[in-house]
Design a protein around this motif. Structure first.
Motif, PDB file in Angstrom:
ATOM      1  N   ALA A 123       0.846  -1.193   0.000  1.00 12.74           N
ATOM      2  CA  ALA A 123       0.000   0.000   0.000  1.00 12.74           C
ATOM      3  C   ALA A 123       0.886   1.250   0.000  1.00 12.74           C
ATOM      4  O   ALA A 123       1.994   1.246   0.538  1.00 12.74           O
ATOM      5  N   PHE A 124       0.324   2.322  -0.610  1.00 14.69           N
ATOM      6  CA  PHE A 124       1.183   3.492  -0.816  1.00 14.69           C
ATOM      7  C   PHE A 124       0.310   4.725  -1.021  1.00 14.69           C
ATOM      8  O   PHE A 124      -0.743   4.663  -1.648  1.00 14.69           O
ATOM      9  N   ILE A 125       0.766   5.854  -0.449  1.00 10.96           N
ATOM     10  CA  ILE A 125       0.124   7.140  -0.706  1.00 10.96           C
ATOM     11  C   ILE A 125       1.218   8.181  -0.873  1.00 10.96           C
ATOM     12  O   ILE A 125       2.217   8.171  -0.151  1.00 10.96           O
ATOM     13  N   GLU A 126       1.065   9.086  -1.865  1.00 12.70           N
ATOM     14  CA  GLU A 126       2.081  10.107  -2.151  1.00 12.70           C
ATOM     15  C   GLU A 126       1.378  11.391  -2.593  1.00 12.70           C
ATOM     16  O   GLU A 126       0.430  11.357  -3.385  1.00 12.70           O
ATOM     17  N   THR A 152      -1.325  10.284  -5.311  1.00 14.05           N
ATOM     18  CA  THR A 152      -1.303   8.898  -5.783  1.00 14.05           C
ATOM     19  C   THR A 152      -1.595   7.998  -4.599  1.00 14.05           C
ATOM     20  O   THR A 152      -0.926   8.085  -3.566  1.00 14.05           O
ATOM     21  N   VAL A 153      -2.612   7.124  -4.758  1.00  9.75           N
ATOM     22  CA  VAL A 153      -2.990   6.174  -3.715  1.00  9.75           C
ATOM     23  C   VAL A 153      -3.021   4.786  -4.333  1.00  9.75           C
ATOM     24  O   VAL A 153      -3.665   4.576  -5.370  1.00  9.75           O
ATOM     25  N   MET A 154      -2.288   3.841  -3.729  1.00 10.47           N
ATOM     26  CA  MET A 154      -2.303   2.445  -4.176  1.00 10.47           C
ATOM     27  C   MET A 154      -2.735   1.577  -3.011  1.00 10.47           C
ATOM     28  O   MET A 154      -2.077   1.557  -1.973  1.00 10.47           O
ATOM     29  N   ASP A 155      -3.866   0.862  -3.187  1.00 11.03           N
ATOM     30  CA  ASP A 155      -4.410   0.044  -2.111  1.00 11.03           C
ATOM     31  C   ASP A 155      -5.297  -1.037  -2.737  1.00 11.03           C
ATOM     32  O   ASP A 155      -5.678  -0.953  -3.925  1.00 11.03           O
ATOM     33  N   ARG A 165      -4.241   1.545  -8.484  1.00 13.18           N
ATOM     34  CA  ARG A 165      -3.571   2.843  -8.381  1.00 13.18           C
ATOM     35  C   ARG A 165      -4.541   3.926  -8.836  1.00 13.18           C
ATOM     36  O   ARG A 165      -5.017   3.915  -9.979  1.00 13.18           O
ATOM     37  N   THR A 166      -4.796   4.866  -7.922  1.00 12.94           N
ATOM     38  CA  THR A 166      -5.679   5.985  -8.250  1.00 12.94           C
ATOM     39  C   THR A 166      -4.858   7.271  -8.191  1.00 12.94           C
ATOM     40  O   THR A 166      -4.183   7.541  -7.197  1.00 12.94           O
ATOM     41  N   GLU A 183      -4.642  -0.564 -12.633  1.00 15.41           N
ATOM     42  CA  GLU A 183      -3.984  -1.544 -11.788  1.00 15.41           C
ATOM     43  C   GLU A 183      -2.599  -1.023 -11.399  1.00 15.41           C
ATOM     44  O   GLU A 183      -1.883  -0.444 -12.219  1.00 15.41           O
ATOM     45  N   ALA A 184      -2.218  -1.239 -10.146  1.00 15.68           N
ATOM     46  CA  ALA A 184      -0.952  -0.701  -9.643  1.00 15.68           C
ATOM     47  C   ALA A 184       0.230  -1.308 -10.382  1.00 15.68           C
ATOM     48  O   ALA A 184       0.306  -2.525 -10.553  1.00 15.68           O
ATOM     49  N   ASP A 185       1.109  -0.425 -10.839  1.00 18.53           N
ATOM     50  CA  ASP A 185       2.319  -0.869 -11.539  1.00 18.53           C
ATOM     51  C   ASP A 185       3.578  -0.435 -10.791  1.00 18.53           C
ATOM     52  O   ASP A 185       4.663  -0.360 -11.373  1.00 18.53           O
TER      53      ASP A 185
END
Length: 641
Positions: A123-126, A152-155, A165-166, A183-185
């Motif tokens: 998971a990731f947020i930036e 950028t939010v990946m969850d 990935r949004t 889809e998260a890359d």
């Protein structure tokens, strides 16, 4: 025979004051001027080197503090971020509060390009500040013209095993302008800022590497956390910003400021972007080495700094020029072991200072020669009044002070003031010529004590001191040195006693007799006397250390202090008076000083002293004794602090 004497007198050379002062001025100025001419060129190099060291060291200190401050500010922001409950629990999707906090922190820390959080499950947020990466990055990302941030939010959505990935482009007030999802890359766990962050001793600052999303090179400041989730909060500092900061610290045409690590790799440089080769498979940057990019080899001063710890160094470069370098450690870098270096050529940096110094020297010499006529004229003014002052002072020296004397006046203010002072001195000497101790005379004047034989009873505090084994020392010591060291010792004790409102009554060989509450009244005389004795003890100890270093026997001082009623006044004759103290109180103080030898103490005081200041000083009970010449037993104490 008379003719011979007359001949000798006739050939005796005597120079007038006016000619003397002019000749002396010319001689001194010429000597000093010529010495400056010759010595200034010999000393120019040393002066320049000292000034260069001081300045370059200040630049290094200032720059290192700014770099440290930048890193510390980012670390503080990360420390705040990782404590947020939403960060710890990975509540990152559709979290407007978290987005607002990220934006506030970015606005507060302009050195940051972005802030982000990565977790152990991917998971990731930036949040990126778009304007800080430049228009090229904005165009590459396809950001709307009025967008300020990219989020950028990946969850993993609920019930899904695939990370999505949004990407949002937000306005300055964090309103969504555009939104895209796929889809998260991107896997944060494979990036350099994540790798090794949880290992023991991992640094808070990474080496430069390529930021994948923006394809820019920079550093990451990171802060891992382990509860309630395992993750890392981090922020990126663009290398371009670091380059610009270091360029702003440039000195002269060739001076440079750069960062490096203990392995000799260049970490930051005003031309770092030119030196770096980015694009390796893991996204890291190929860091150049100092000896590959710097035309000036700093290996020698760097080695000297590491060996000696002296941060400022001079060294000769291959181009034949002398350079000055200063080094500092970046404390906030931790295990990254970042060091800062400031290097500048000595001749280039101080060329204008050298030229200005030469011009100033020539101007000063010209001014000196031009002032000679003025000096001659001033000498003529001084000579008339000085001759009259010489006559007056000669009379005072011979104590020929009967009558009022002649007041010397002059148009020059200083000489006129001197004439007034000489006239006043004449009156003082005339009145107090019977007294010898200068300080005692001053105190008698201040207290208004009448200058007549006789005395009065009053309570006083008396101190006696003596040097243990002084007779043995004096028998084996050089008389001249004995006089010098003993005078030095007595001067130190006298200064302390006077500083604590005491009066030195007399010196008896190596012994000192001092009194308080006379001639000037002192309501707190016992406390002042105790303070003086303790200070005398400390001063004596310091002198002992100095004497031992100089190879002279130590003076171990014993003190006796007593307070009581005594007769205070002048004894002697009308033409030779002595201001002193008489009575049993004096004898008691002397006996107390001698008793130190029996008890192995330094400062013995009587019960009368302790009773008055027991609440302000520390005492140790020693014994009850009957001193020689006294019938009643007396309780004695040691004054300790």
């Amino acid at each position: 025979m008379p003719e011979t004497s007359t001949g000798k007198a006739r050939h005796r050379v005597r120079i007038g004051f006016q000619l003397s002062i002019t000749a002396l001025f010319v001689a001194v100025v010429l000597c000093v001027g010529l010495a400056l001419v010759f010595l200034s060129f010999d000393r120019a190099k040393a002066i320049t080197r000292t000034a260069a060291l001081t300045f370059i060291d200040r630049v290094a200190e200032h720059t290192a503090e700014r770099v440290d401050r930048q890193f510390k500010e980012v670390q503080s922001a990360l420390a705040v971020l990782k404590l947020l409950p939403s960060v710890g629990t990975a509540a990152i999707s559709d979290n407007q509060s978290l987005n607002a906090i990220l934006a506030v922190l970015l606005r507060q820390h302009e050195q940051l390009y972005n802030l982000y959080v990565g977790y152990d499950d991917g998971a990731f947020i930036e949040l990126d500040a778009l304007d800080r990466a430049g228009p090229a990055v904005r165009a590459k990302l396809g950001a709307p013209a009025d967008s300020a941030f990219r989020l950028t939010v990946m969850d993993r959505p609920p019930g899904s095993s695939t990370r999505m990935r949004t990407t949002y482009f937000l306005s300055t007030d964090l309103k969504t302008l555009t939104q895209a999802q796929r889809e998260a890359d991107y896997d944060p766990r494979t990036r350099p800022w994540y790798l090794g962050a949880f290992e023991p001793g991992a640094g808070a600052i990474t080496d430069p590497y390529v930021f994948k999303v923006a394809n820019l090179i920079g550093y990451t400041v990171r802060a891992p956390f382990t509860a309630p989730r395992l993750g890392i909060v981090a922020g990126d500092i663009l290398l371009a910003d670091v380059d610009a900061f270091l360029r702003a610290q440039k000195l002269g045409q060739s001076g440079v400021v750069f960062l490096f690590d203990d392995s000799g790799r260049l970490i930051a440089h005003p031309r770092m972007t030119e030196f770096l080769k980015a694009g390796s498979s893991d996204g890291t940057a190929d860091l150049p080495r100092l000896d590959q990019v710097e035309a000036i080899d700093v290996g020698v001063p760097l080695k000297a700094w590491r060996q000696s710890g002296v941060a400022q160094q001079f060294f000769e470069a291959r181009d034949g020029r002398t350079y000055v370098a200063a080094f500092r450690s970046i404390e906030t870098a931790g295990s990254a072991n970042l060091r800062l270096a400031v290097v500048a050529p000595l001749d280039e940096f101080f060329s204008e200072v050298e030229a200005g110094r030469r011009r100033l020297l020539l101007l000063a010499l010209a001014f000196v020669f031009a002032s000679l006529p003025v000096v001659w004229w001033i000498g003529s003014l001084l000579s008339r009044s000085m001759n009259a002052l010489a006559v007056e002072t000669d009379q005072i020296q011979r104590f020929d002070v009967q009558g009022e004397g002649k007041r010397v006046r002059s148009s020059i203010r200083e000489i006129d003031d001197l004439g007034q002072s000489v006239s006043t001195m004449r009156a003082v000497v005339q009145t107090f010529s019977s007294f010898v101790p200068k300080r005692l005379v001053q105190q008698l004047i201040e207290s208004g004590t009448a200058l007549r034989l006789g005395g009065s009873r009053r309570e006083i505090t008396i101190l006696f001191t003596d040097i243990a084994g002084f007779t043995h020392i004096s028998e084996h010591a050089d008389p001249e040195k004995l006089m010098l060291y003993t005078s030095r010792y007595l001067a130190a004790l006298t200064e302390v006693i006077m500083a604590n409102n005491g009066t030195v009554d007399k010196f008896v060989g190596d012994a000192v007799m001092a009194i308080w509450n006379a001639p000037a009244e002192d309501p707190d005389h016992v406390a002042h006397a105790c303070s003086a004795v303790l200070a005398c003890r400390d001063a004596s100890h310091m002198l002992v250390q100095e004497f031992e270093r100089e190879g002279w026997p130590a003076y171990r001082t014993r003190f006796g202090l007593h307070t009581g009623e005594a007769v205070v006044g002048n004894v002697g004759s009308s033409d030779r008076m002595s201001y002193t103290v008489l009575g049993a109180t004096v004898n008691m103080a002397a006996r107390l000083e001698a008793l130190n030898k029996d008890y192995g103490t330094e400062i013995l005081v009587s019960e009368a002293v302790r009773e008055q200041v027991a609440d302000r000083f520390a005492f140790r009970s020693v014994d009850t004794v009957t001193p020689k010449g006294f019938e009643a037993a007396v309780r004695i104490y040691e004054l300790t602090a």
